[in-house]
Design a protein around this motif. Sequence first.
Motif, PDB file in Angstrom:
ATOM      1  N   VAL A  21      -8.664-109.536  55.737  1.00  0.00           N
ATOM      2  CA  VAL A  21      -8.038-108.354  56.501  1.00  0.00           C
ATOM      3  C   VAL A  21      -6.378-108.200  56.518  1.00  0.00           C
ATOM      4  O   VAL A  21      -5.843-109.240  56.620  1.00  0.00           O
ATOM      5  CB  VAL A  21      -8.565-108.566  57.867  1.00  0.00           C
ATOM      6  CG1 VAL A  21      -7.822-107.368  58.838  1.00  0.00           C
ATOM      7  CG2 VAL A  21     -10.066-108.477  58.268  1.00  0.00           C
ATOM      8  N   GLU A  23      -2.593-107.334  57.157  1.00  0.00           N
ATOM      9  CA  GLU A  23      -1.777-107.718  58.435  1.00  0.00           C
ATOM     10  C   GLU A  23      -1.475-106.590  59.266  1.00  0.00           C
ATOM     11  O   GLU A  23      -1.443-105.292  58.642  1.00  0.00           O
ATOM     12  CB  GLU A  23      -0.447-108.447  58.029  1.00  0.00           C
ATOM     13  CG  GLU A  23      -0.507-109.869  57.283  1.00  0.00           C
ATOM     14  CD  GLU A  23       0.778-110.298  57.025  1.00  0.00           C
ATOM     15  OE1 GLU A  23       1.871-109.735  57.335  1.00  0.00           O
ATOM     16  OE2 GLU A  23       1.050-111.510  56.346  1.00  0.00           O
ATOM     17  N   HIS A  24      -1.564-106.622  60.476  1.00  0.00           N
ATOM     18  CA  HIS A  24      -1.155-105.297  61.325  1.00  0.00           C
ATOM     19  C   HIS A  24      -2.326-104.319  61.447  1.00  0.00           C
ATOM     20  O   HIS A  24      -2.243-103.143  61.643  1.00  0.00           O
ATOM     21  CB  HIS A  24       0.078-104.842  60.908  1.00  0.00           C
ATOM     22  CG  HIS A  24       1.185-105.813  60.895  1.00  0.00           C
ATOM     23  ND1 HIS A  24       1.732-106.619  62.033  1.00  0.00           N
ATOM     24  CD2 HIS A  24       2.122-106.119  59.868  1.00  0.00           C
ATOM     25  CE1 HIS A  24       2.621-107.379  61.325  1.00  0.00           C
ATOM     26  NE2 HIS A  24       2.991-107.129  60.228  1.00  0.00           N
ATOM     27  N   GLN A  25      -3.333-104.800  60.899  1.00  0.00           N
ATOM     28  CA  GLN A  25      -4.706-103.975  60.851  1.00  0.00           C
ATOM     29  C   GLN A  25      -5.640-104.482  62.087  1.00  0.00           C
ATOM     30  O   GLN A  25      -5.719-105.650  62.172  1.00  0.00           O
ATOM     31  CB  GLN A  25      -5.213-103.990  59.645  1.00  0.00           C
ATOM     32  CG  GLN A  25      -4.438-103.372  58.341  1.00  0.00           C
ATOM     33  CD  GLN A  25      -4.230-101.894  58.757  1.00  0.00           C
ATOM     34  OE1 GLN A  25      -5.091-101.382  59.216  1.00  0.00           O
ATOM     35  NE2 GLN A  25      -2.963-101.502  58.301  1.00  0.00           N
ATOM     36  N   ASP A  26      -6.470-103.528  62.454  1.00  0.00           N
ATOM     37  CA  ASP A  26      -7.401-103.957  63.463  1.00  0.00           C
ATOM     38  C   ASP A  26      -8.762-104.733  62.692  1.00  0.00           C
ATOM     39  O   ASP A  26      -9.386-103.844  62.034  1.00  0.00           O
ATOM     40  CB  ASP A  26      -7.961-102.669  64.178  1.00  0.00           C
ATOM     41  CG  ASP A  26      -8.935-102.837  65.376  1.00  0.00           C
ATOM     42  OD1 ASP A  26      -9.150-104.236  65.593  1.00  0.00           O
ATOM     43  OD2 ASP A  26      -9.403-101.996  65.962  1.00  0.00           O
ATOM     44  N   ALA A  27      -8.949-105.716  63.227  1.00  0.00           N
ATOM     45  CA  ALA A  27     -10.281-106.487  62.440  1.00  0.00           C
ATOM     46  C   ALA A  27     -11.481-106.159  62.778  1.00  0.00           C
ATOM     47  O   ALA A  27     -12.352-106.351  62.463  1.00  0.00           O
ATOM     48  CB  ALA A  27      -9.872-107.990  62.565  1.00  0.00           C
ATOM     49  N   LYS A  28     -11.593-105.326  63.788  1.00  0.00           N
ATOM     50  CA  LYS A  28     -12.684-104.620  64.457  1.00  0.00           C
ATOM     51  C   LYS A  28     -13.318-103.343  63.740  1.00  0.00           C
ATOM     52  O   LYS A  28     -14.473-103.017  64.145  1.00  0.00           O
ATOM     53  CB  LYS A  28     -12.629-104.369  66.256  1.00  0.00           C
ATOM     54  CG  LYS A  28     -12.243-105.639  66.841  1.00  0.00           C
ATOM     55  CD  LYS A  28     -12.078-105.322  68.386  1.00  0.00           C
ATOM     56  CE  LYS A  28     -11.815-106.440  69.265  1.00  0.00           C
ATOM     57  NZ  LYS A  28     -11.586-106.263  70.782  1.00  0.00           N
ATOM     58  N   LEU A  29     -12.435-102.805  62.792  1.00  0.00           N
ATOM     59  CA  LEU A  29     -12.972-101.698  62.322  1.00  0.00           C
ATOM     60  C   LEU A  29     -14.137-102.321  61.509  1.00  0.00           C
ATOM     61  O   LEU A  29     -14.224-103.284  60.870  1.00  0.00           O
ATOM     62  CB  LEU A  29     -11.657-101.068  61.205  1.00  0.00           C
ATOM     63  CG  LEU A  29     -10.560-100.528  62.188  1.00  0.00           C
ATOM     64  CD1 LEU A  29      -9.468-100.087  61.284  1.00  0.00           C
ATOM     65  CD2 LEU A  29     -11.041 -99.376  63.055  1.00  0.00           C
ATOM     66  N   TYR A  32     -13.614-103.723  58.089  1.00  0.00           N
ATOM     67  CA  TYR A  32     -13.148-105.060  57.919  1.00  0.00           C
ATOM     68  C   TYR A  32     -14.079-105.956  58.302  1.00  0.00           C
ATOM     69  O   TYR A  32     -13.805-107.322  58.605  1.00  0.00           O
ATOM     70  CB  TYR A  32     -11.734-105.196  58.707  1.00  0.00           C
ATOM     71  CG  TYR A  32     -10.840-104.456  58.145  1.00  0.00           C
ATOM     72  CD1 TYR A  32     -10.533-104.221  56.853  1.00  0.00           C
ATOM     73  CD2 TYR A  32      -9.911-103.739  58.931  1.00  0.00           C
ATOM     74  CE1 TYR A  32      -9.376-103.673  56.387  1.00  0.00           C
ATOM     75  CE2 TYR A  32      -8.843-102.934  58.830  1.00  0.00           C
ATOM     76  CZ  TYR A  32      -8.512-102.737  57.276  1.00  0.00           C
ATOM     77  OH  TYR A  32      -7.479-102.170  56.765  1.00  0.00           O
ATOM     78  N   GLN A  33     -15.407-105.524  58.561  1.00  0.00           N
ATOM     79  CA  GLN A  33     -16.461-106.700  58.716  1.00  0.00           C
ATOM     80  C   GLN A  33     -16.804-107.474  57.524  1.00  0.00           C
ATOM     81  O   GLN A  33     -16.624-107.015  56.677  1.00  0.00           O
ATOM     82  CB  GLN A  33     -17.772-105.710  59.335  1.00  0.00           C
ATOM     83  CG  GLN A  33     -17.568-104.751  60.619  1.00  0.00           C
ATOM     84  CD  GLN A  33     -16.883-105.835  61.723  1.00  0.00           C
ATOM     85  OE1 GLN A  33     -17.436-106.699  62.214  1.00  0.00           O
ATOM     86  NE2 GLN A  33     -15.901-105.278  62.331  1.00  0.00           N
TER      87      GLN A  33
END
Length: 510
Positions: A21, A23-29, A32-33
């Motif tokens: 994932v 950096e500085h990105q939402d891992a819940k998107l 990004y699963q």
Amino acid sequence: MLISVLFIQEAIKGVVSEFQVPEHQDAKLEKYQFQWLYTNGLLGIIFSLGLLYTALKSRRARSWWYGTGWFRSFIADYGVPLMVVVWTAMSFSVPSKVPSGVPRRLFSPLPWESASTQHWTVIKDMGRVPPLYIFAAFIPAVMIAGLYFFDHSVASQMAQQKEFNLKNPSAYHYDILLLGFMTLLCGLIGLPPSNGVLPQSPMHTKSLAVLKGQVIRRKMVESAKESIKQKASDSEIYGKMQAVFIEMDKSPETAVVKELEDLKKVVLKGENEGEIKKETFDPEKHIDAYLPVRVNEQRVSNLLQSLLVAASVCAMPAIKLIPTSVLWGYFSYMAIDSLPGNQFWERMLLLFITPTRRYKVLEHVHASFVESVPYRFMAMFTLFQFIYLLICFGVTWIPIAGILFPLPFFLLIIIRQYILPKLILPNYLRELDAAEYEELTGAFPRTSLSFSSREMDISRLENEADAVERFDAELLDELTTSRGELKLRTVSFSEERKGQVYPKDIVEEE
């Protein structure tokens, strides 16, 4: 070599990052699963290796058996950017159920967007920099200035080689002055300094070179051999060769006289030195070595290149469509394509050849140091270079002091000048550290396991000139390395010149 290693490093790190994932990105998107991250990584490997393979194949299109000459030349010259377009188009062929962020694509804000405006106004914050930081900046500034000077000097020598027969004078000091102003301007507007002169400068000169194929060479060799059989003087031999060149090249005689000056010196060396023993003129060898390469000197292509770079700012919406994995493949291509013709790389490969197979090297075109330098000195010099490469590469990993990586380059000057000559004989050192790329032709297969020319006993292999005229670009690819350096190809040191006709050796049949 260090640049190639850094490119490979960035490519490997980039491919690995495709499974992570950002950096500085939402891992819940959704993109990004785990399952989509894994899919993105696999697609990244496919696109990276696909671009690398197709780019390397297209770069060597001039040696293909298929297609016309202009088509092969077009693929060889423009195949790499064409492959970037092809693999970018293929990245849109993924199923519609795949999230929009798979595969991952380049991200770059436009110059007029809010994320970029802070860089354009960096000059207003320069007054807030503490004086201590200003003086501390002198250290990396000196390192960068030295690196730019080194980079520019190497590029200038490669782009203005004597063998290219350039007529317009060089503007070396003007270029350095202009580079200084450009670096200052980039700093004031918040842009990284740019000095990209390698490898495009020598490649630009190479692309402007013009050859007339093997036809001129073959005719000149035939003329020289015919004159030698007729016991013509050296002046008559050169005169007939010059007449052939003028007739086929359609150039003014004054220009031809200047371009054939080196060949003239070799042919007329005996007459100029009187009774002093000289190297016998060999049409096959010397015409190959001194036949001039002509270059269409102009500045239009450089101007267009700069304008296209400026226009690329407006092309950012299209550039952002390129997958990041394609970029990692392009980095790998740049690294691998720069290895052929690199003496250090070729000597590294020689270290892995077993003693019982080393003679195989001499059966093909090989570097001159293979025969002229004993193996132990070659291995010693190569291992020293490898260790020093690891040191330079290690410096780049230091977080704060990484900016000092040009420092080992400056220390290398002292080591080369004062330390290495005490460990390796100067004549061997000059051969191993030669600025020019010299090759020797291959010989008959033989049973000797040594590289040394003193232990070789082979008969002469005469290759008739190829009667098929080929495209200029195909010939120039054989005469130059990937970096644009002209190869100096001669016969093997040990090759006996049996059957060669020389002016002084002609004996009348009884």
